[in-house]
Design a protein around this motif. Structure first.
Motif, PDB file in Angstrom:
ATOM      1  N   ALA A 178       0.828  -1.210   0.000  1.00 62.83           N
ATOM      2  CA  ALA A 178       0.000   0.000   0.000  1.00 62.83           C
ATOM      3  C   ALA A 178       0.861   1.258   0.000  1.00 62.83           C
ATOM      4  N   GLN A 179       2.075   1.151   0.527  1.00 58.62           N
ATOM      5  CA  GLN A 179       2.997   2.293   0.578  1.00 58.62           C
ATOM      6  C   GLN A 179       4.127   2.080  -0.434  1.00 58.62           C
ATOM      7  N   ALA A 180       3.755   1.771  -1.666  1.00 57.03           N
ATOM      8  CA  ALA A 180       4.750   1.460  -2.695  1.00 57.03           C
ATOM      9  C   ALA A 180       5.693   2.620  -2.959  1.00 57.03           C
ATOM     10  N   ASP A 181       5.228   3.846  -2.718  1.00 60.54           N
ATOM     11  CA  ASP A 181       6.087   5.021  -2.972  1.00 60.54           C
ATOM     12  C   ASP A 181       7.311   5.037  -2.076  1.00 60.54           C
ATOM     13  N   SER A 182       7.188   4.440  -0.898  1.00 55.33           N
ATOM     14  CA  SER A 182       8.320   4.444   0.033  1.00 55.33           C
ATOM     15  C   SER A 182       9.320   3.331  -0.265  1.00 55.33           C
ATOM     16  N   LEU A 183       8.969   2.431  -1.176  1.00 58.11           N
ATOM     17  CA  LEU A 183       9.875   1.347  -1.531  1.00 58.11           C
ATOM     18  C   LEU A 183      10.918   1.826  -2.529  1.00 58.11           C
ATOM     19  N   SER A 184      12.051   1.180  -2.523  1.00 53.95           N
ATOM     20  CA  SER A 184      13.083   1.436  -3.528  1.00 53.95           C
ATOM     21  C   SER A 184      13.558   0.094  -4.059  1.00 53.95           C
ATOM     22  N   SER A 185      14.056   0.110  -5.290  1.00 57.23           N
ATOM     23  CA  SER A 185      14.515  -1.142  -5.894  1.00 57.23           C
ATOM     24  C   SER A 185      15.747  -1.647  -5.152  1.00 57.23           C
ATOM     25  N   ASN A 186      15.680  -2.881  -4.660  1.00 59.06           N
ATOM     26  CA  ASN A 186      16.814  -3.450  -3.934  1.00 59.06           C
ATOM     27  C   ASN A 186      16.625  -4.953  -3.746  1.00 59.06           C
ATOM     28  N   PHE A 187      17.746  -5.606  -3.397  1.00 55.55           N
ATOM     29  CA  PHE A 187      17.717  -7.009  -3.002  1.00 55.55           C
ATOM     30  C   PHE A 187      17.564  -7.056  -1.477  1.00 55.55           C
ATOM     31  N   ARG A 188      16.729  -7.945  -0.993  1.00 51.79           N
ATOM     32  CA  ARG A 188      16.488  -7.991   0.456  1.00 51.79           C
ATOM     33  C   ARG A 188      16.061  -9.398   0.861  1.00 51.79           C
ATOM     34  N   ASP A 192      11.295 -16.919   3.652  1.00 56.11           N
ATOM     35  CA  ASP A 192      12.268 -18.010   3.672  1.00 56.11           C
ATOM     36  C   ASP A 192      13.364 -17.852   2.625  1.00 56.11           C
ATOM     37  N   GLY A 193      13.492 -16.697   2.032  1.00 56.34           N
ATOM     38  CA  GLY A 193      14.532 -16.482   1.036  1.00 56.34           C
ATOM     39  C   GLY A 193      14.767 -15.011   0.811  1.00 56.34           C
ATOM     40  N   PHE A 194      15.402 -14.684  -0.312  1.00 56.97           N
ATOM     41  CA  PHE A 194      15.555 -13.268  -0.618  1.00 56.97           C
ATOM     42  C   PHE A 194      15.054 -12.981  -2.015  1.00 56.97           C
ATOM     43  N   GLU A 195      14.812 -11.705  -2.283  1.00 51.67           N
ATOM     44  CA  GLU A 195      14.096 -11.312  -3.481  1.00 51.67           C
ATOM     45  C   GLU A 195      14.576  -9.961  -3.974  1.00 51.67           C
ATOM     46  N   TYR A 196      14.199  -9.656  -5.241  1.00 52.39           N
ATOM     47  CA  TYR A 196      14.483  -8.339  -5.814  1.00 52.39           C
ATOM     48  C   TYR A 196      13.164  -7.600  -5.966  1.00 52.39           C
ATOM     49  N   VAL A 197      13.084  -6.406  -5.376  1.00 60.41           N
ATOM     50  CA  VAL A 197      11.864  -5.595  -5.382  1.00 60.41           C
ATOM     51  C   VAL A 197      12.086  -4.403  -6.293  1.00 60.41           C
ATOM     52  N   PHE A 198      11.125  -4.152  -7.201  1.00 64.96           N
ATOM     53  CA  PHE A 198      11.273  -3.057  -8.164  1.00 64.96           C
ATOM     54  C   PHE A 198       9.927  -2.334  -8.300  1.00 64.96           C
ATOM     55  N   PRO A 199       9.694  -1.230  -7.566  1.00 61.77           N
ATOM     56  CA  PRO A 199       8.478  -0.440  -7.756  1.00 61.77           C
ATOM     57  C   PRO A 199       8.544   0.330  -9.075  1.00 61.77           C
ATOM     58  N   PHE A 200       7.398   0.530  -9.731  1.00 63.73           N
ATOM     59  CA  PHE A 200       7.421   1.204 -11.023  1.00 63.73           C
ATOM     60  C   PHE A 200       6.180   2.068 -11.206  1.00 63.73           C
ATOM     61  N   VAL A 211       4.399  -2.929  -8.020  1.00 68.31           N
ATOM     62  CA  VAL A 211       5.673  -3.431  -7.498  1.00 68.31           C
ATOM     63  C   VAL A 211       5.953  -4.785  -8.142  1.00 68.31           C
ATOM     64  N   ILE A 212       7.114  -4.903  -8.771  1.00 68.63           N
ATOM     65  CA  ILE A 212       7.559  -6.173  -9.348  1.00 68.63           C
ATOM     66  C   ILE A 212       8.438  -6.877  -8.310  1.00 68.63           C
ATOM     67  N   VAL A 213       8.116  -8.117  -8.008  1.00 72.02           N
ATOM     68  CA  VAL A 213       8.883  -8.895  -7.031  1.00 72.02           C
ATOM     69  C   VAL A 213       9.380 -10.164  -7.710  1.00 72.02           C
ATOM     70  N   LEU A 214      10.695 -10.290  -7.815  1.00 73.38           N
ATOM     71  CA  LEU A 214      11.323 -11.476  -8.399  1.00 73.38           C
ATOM     72  C   LEU A 214      12.017 -12.257  -7.288  1.00 73.38           C
ATOM     73  N   ARG A 215      11.475 -13.395  -6.956  1.00 76.35           N
ATOM     74  CA  ARG A 215      12.046 -14.216  -5.891  1.00 76.35           C
ATOM     75  C   ARG A 215      13.262 -14.986  -6.408  1.00 76.35           C
ATOM     76  N   ILE A 216      14.231 -15.178  -5.547  1.00 79.21           N
ATOM     77  CA  ILE A 216      15.471 -15.865  -5.925  1.00 79.21           C
ATOM     78  C   ILE A 216      15.430 -17.289  -5.386  1.00 79.21           C
ATOM     79  N   ASP A 217      15.799 -18.219  -6.235  1.00 84.55           N
ATOM     80  CA  ASP A 217      15.789 -19.644  -5.891  1.00 84.55           C
ATOM     81  C   ASP A 217      17.009 -19.962  -5.024  1.00 84.55           C
TER      82      ASP A 217
END
Length: 764
Positions: A178-188, A192-200, A211-217
């Motif tokens: 809901a607060q996508a404006d406060s997000l920034s693109s980053n790995f976090r 149970d894993g980590f992911e790449y977050v990319f708001p657009f 928000v695009i979320v790409l989970r890492i295997d």
């Protein structure tokens, strides 16, 4: 009676002395002692040699682990960069942007919704990225409050079942989306894993629409860590990936049983602490730490095994040598002479025997398979280095040398020469189909393999287009002339494949930053090739002497050098342009004025013209003379450009200092917020995370993560004075996502745990 006792004692002493002399004179004892001496001295020398060899093996093992970890880090980094690229492509897709703009209740959304689903699936599958878990990638659409996932759309209250399976708290996720404006693109790290977050959003700085979320295997990460296969037999080890603030993104094991370490300690490639070996590699583009932790005895187990074997062999040598010495001394009395005589009869003089250090060298050879893997990685780095070089992507000498050092390329005191090679030069293809391209690719590979067989590692290639290759030769290490080599290669290709190639050869170059000059010369030479002369070397007669020389790449490099304030690089380019225009060409006034306009346009492109109007008029005075003095013109031009470079250096330093001051103010105002980090600050100030990290350290003298950590721990110390606040609440209050991270950070900064700090406060 007393006299008798004295005489008796004296006889006993004489008797003992005589017995000792008799023992010494005994040939068996004499040769036994000599054998022991002869045996001990070589063993002592061998022991010293083994100690030196052990240190070599130990360093080799450390370097092997470091190189293998760095290799895995580079492989993972390349895939993470590709993931960033995929996210950017998804965010730029018109159908996905159109769907993101739809709101609840909008009509006519079925067709764009289906197209967005198909395109999202295509983006996930068309790139071969092992780390991307395409089964768990999704897009949250803020306006319509929908989740695009698995070729369908889900409402959040349905999608939360998937989040639960991934270990993600739904309420926190809902608030974050809901607060996508406060997000920034980053790995976090998340769940149970980590992911790449990319708001657009549709506009660069507009309100975030999704928000695009790409989970890492995580399993794929383990597979990329190739060396883990060699560590699985170890009882205790851990591999983890950390961001620049020290937050853990991924770990192969729980970190509780391993020692804590600070970010400054991670700057060392190898560290021993609390009986553990801590091996670190750092990626450059994504700016992550890759850490391998295992007991010292485990990391150096091969060395321990080697030491035990050598010790047993030496003990066996001592026992066997002593036994043989005794046996030979008893049997023959002079065993040393017998041994030398036996060796001489077989034609094997003792001098021919290798020393004991050779044995250790043989053992060290067992590690050559690992070194060969490192060598293959080195060849790949060299190829990437020369690809970037031929594209003129290096802007400074230091950047060039750093990349060359990583690639293992020696660029000191070497000359290079380029060749522009074109296949099917006599054909003009109006259409090129896939079959033709594949055939040309095969022929091109044959030609390159032929050159590599002759030149070895002294030649590199860069593909210009479907039927052209640019070859760069390190001619210092070549016995054959490049012209003869290319001519012979053309004859070989014609004989083997029945096709003709033409080649233009540029001049030599001893400054790789100016290799573009040799490339330009090779291109001009290629234009002058014919069937009668398929190989042409560049010479001044080939150029149109009445036209000024100022290629586009020269302008780009000149503007870049001036903008960065690099006077030496700027001066080198000016000298090249002066030589080409004033020595190799005969420019008349009109052409020289045209050349001057190009130099002035460079300054105009840098927005410096108004400030330097007086200097520009000073240069134009030369052009107003009846006879233009080219020497005077370029002398004044160099003064002008040098001043611009100096001004840009000063402005750049002022801008950097001012930016870091603003960044510090921003951090001090928001350091307690959990998402505060390089990604957020980089997004706020429109700079990349890697550049921000380097800039902050350069201007402030402290790492970004250490600065942020110090502020948070300082605030935590104030809060700990209030007994009503728990340690968990303090950790959350100062911006830490987990109390474990807070405790580790607190101990790094203060040297004690939060609990111990609170006890100290009570005592005071």
């Amino acid at each position: 009676m007393a006299g008798c006792d004295i005489m008796s004692a004296k006889k006993q002493r004489i008797s003992k002395g005589y017995g000792m002399k008799k023992l010494v004179r005994n040939s068996t004892s004499t040769f036994l002692l000599s054998y022991i001496v002869v045996l001990v001295i070589p063993l002592l020398i061998a022991a010293a040699g083994f100690q030196i060899a052990f240190r070599i093996v130990e360093e080799n093992l450390k370097v092997t682990h470091i190189n293998m970890l760095q290799r895995s880090a580079d492989t993972i980094e390349n895939e993470l960069v590709n993931m960033e690229s995929v996210a950017l492509q998804i965010a730029s897709d018109s159908t996905i942007l159109e769907m993101a703009s739809k709101k609840k209740g909008d009509n006519n959304y079925i067709l764009p919704a289906m197209e967005a689903l198909n395109n999202f699936t295509l983006y996930l599958n068309y790139r071969d990225i092992d780390l991307l878990d395409s089964q768990r990638a999704y897009i949250y659409l803020k306006n319509s409050d929908l989740v695009l996932y698995e070729k369908s759309y889900y409402k959040p209250d349905i999608f939360k079942n998937y989040l639960k399976n991934w270990g993600i708290d739904y309420d926190s996720w809902r608030l974050e989306m809901a607060q996508a404006d406060s997000l920034s693109s980053n790995f976090r790290h998340n769940g149970d894993g980590f992911e790449y977050v990319f708001p657009f959003s549709q506009q660069m700085f507009g309100e975030k629409q999704g928000v695009i979320v790409l989970r890492i295997d995580g399993d794929a990460v383990t597979r990329k860590m190739e060396f883990i296969n060699d560590l699985n037999s170890r009882e205790t080890y851990m591999v983890e990936i950390l961001d620049v603030t020290g937050e853990q993104l991924w770990a192969s094991h729980s970190a509780e049983e391993f020692p804590e370490f600070s970010l400054s300690e991670l700057e060392n490639s190898y560290l021993e602490k609390d009986g553990m070996s801590i091996i670190t590699a750092r990626s450059e583009k994504v700016d992550l730490y890759y850490v391998l932790v295992l007991p010292v005895k485990e990391s150096l187990s091969q060395l321990s095994t080697l030491k035990n074997i050598v010790l047993l062999l030496m003990l066996a040598a001592v026992v066997a040598g002593a036994a043989m010495a005794l046996l030979q001394a008893v049997r023959k009395g002079r065993p040393a002479d017998e041994a030398l005589h036996a060796l001489a009869n077989r034609g094997e003089a003792p001098e021919r025997y290798a020393n004991l250090g050779t044995a250790v060298a043989e053992i060290v050879k067992k590690h050559e398979n690992v070194l060969q893997e490192v060598e293959k990685d080195k060849i790949t780095r060299q190829k990437n280095f020369f690809d970037e070089l031929l594209k003129a992507e290096f802007s400074t000498e230091s950047q060039l040398r750093t990349s060359a050092e990583k690639a293992g390329v020696d660029i000191d005191n070497q000359f290079y020469q380029t060749a522009f090679i074109q296949l099917f030069s006599g054909n003009d293809f109006s259409e090129v189909d896939n079959r033709t391209i594949n055939e040309i690719r095969v022929l091109s590979r044959l030609m390159k393999n032929h050159l590599r067989e002759i030149c070895g590692n002294n030649v590199w290639f860069h593909k210009k287009n479907y039927n052209s290759e640019i070859a760069i030769f390190a001619i210092d290490n070549m016995e054959e002339d490049v012209f003869d080599l290319i001519r012979q290669t053309g004859e070989w290709v014609l004989a083997e494949c029945k096709i003709e190639i033409t080649s233009g050869i540029g001049g030599t170059c001893n400054n790789l930053l100016l290799i573009w000059r040799s490339m330009e010369e090779a291109r001009i030479a290629l234009e002058n090739c014919s069937r009668e002369n398929p190989v042409v070397s560049y010479r001044a007669e080939l150029v149109k002497r009445d036209e000024c020389y100022f290629p586009a790449i020269a302008r780009e490099k000149l503007e870049e050098s001036i903008r960065c304030g690099q006077w030496q690089e700027t001066k080198d380019i000016l000298i090249l342009l002066e030589t080409e225009n004033c020595v190799n060409r005969m420019l008349h006034r009109k052409q020289f004025i045209k050349l001057n306009q190009k130099f002035m346009d460079v300054l105009g492109g840098l927005e410096q013209r108004e400030e330097l109007q007086e200097k520009v008029l000073w240069i134009n005075e030369v052009l107003m003379q009846p006879e233009i003095s080219t020497q005077e013109y370029f002398q004044r031009l160099r003064q002008l450009y040098r001043r611009v470079c100096s001004d840009n250096v000063e402005k750049k330093q002022e801008q950097k200092s001012r930016m870091v001051d603003e960044i510090k103010v921003y951090i001090e105002a928001h350091f307690c917020e959990p998402d505060m980090g390089l990604a957020r600050v980089g997004s706020e100030f429109r700079v990349s995370e890697s550049y921000l990290s380097t800039l902050f350290k350069e201007q402030s003298g402290v790492n970004f993560g250490d600065f942020l950590e110090t502020l948070r721990i300082g605030k935590a110390c104030e809060l700990l004075q209030d007994k009503s606040i728990t340690v968990n609440e303090v950790a959350e209050e100062v911006g830490y996502n987990s109390v474990q991270s807070f405790r580790r950070a607190f101990k790094r900064v203060r040297g004690v745990s939060p609990k111990e700090q609170r006890e100290r406060n009570e005592m005071e």
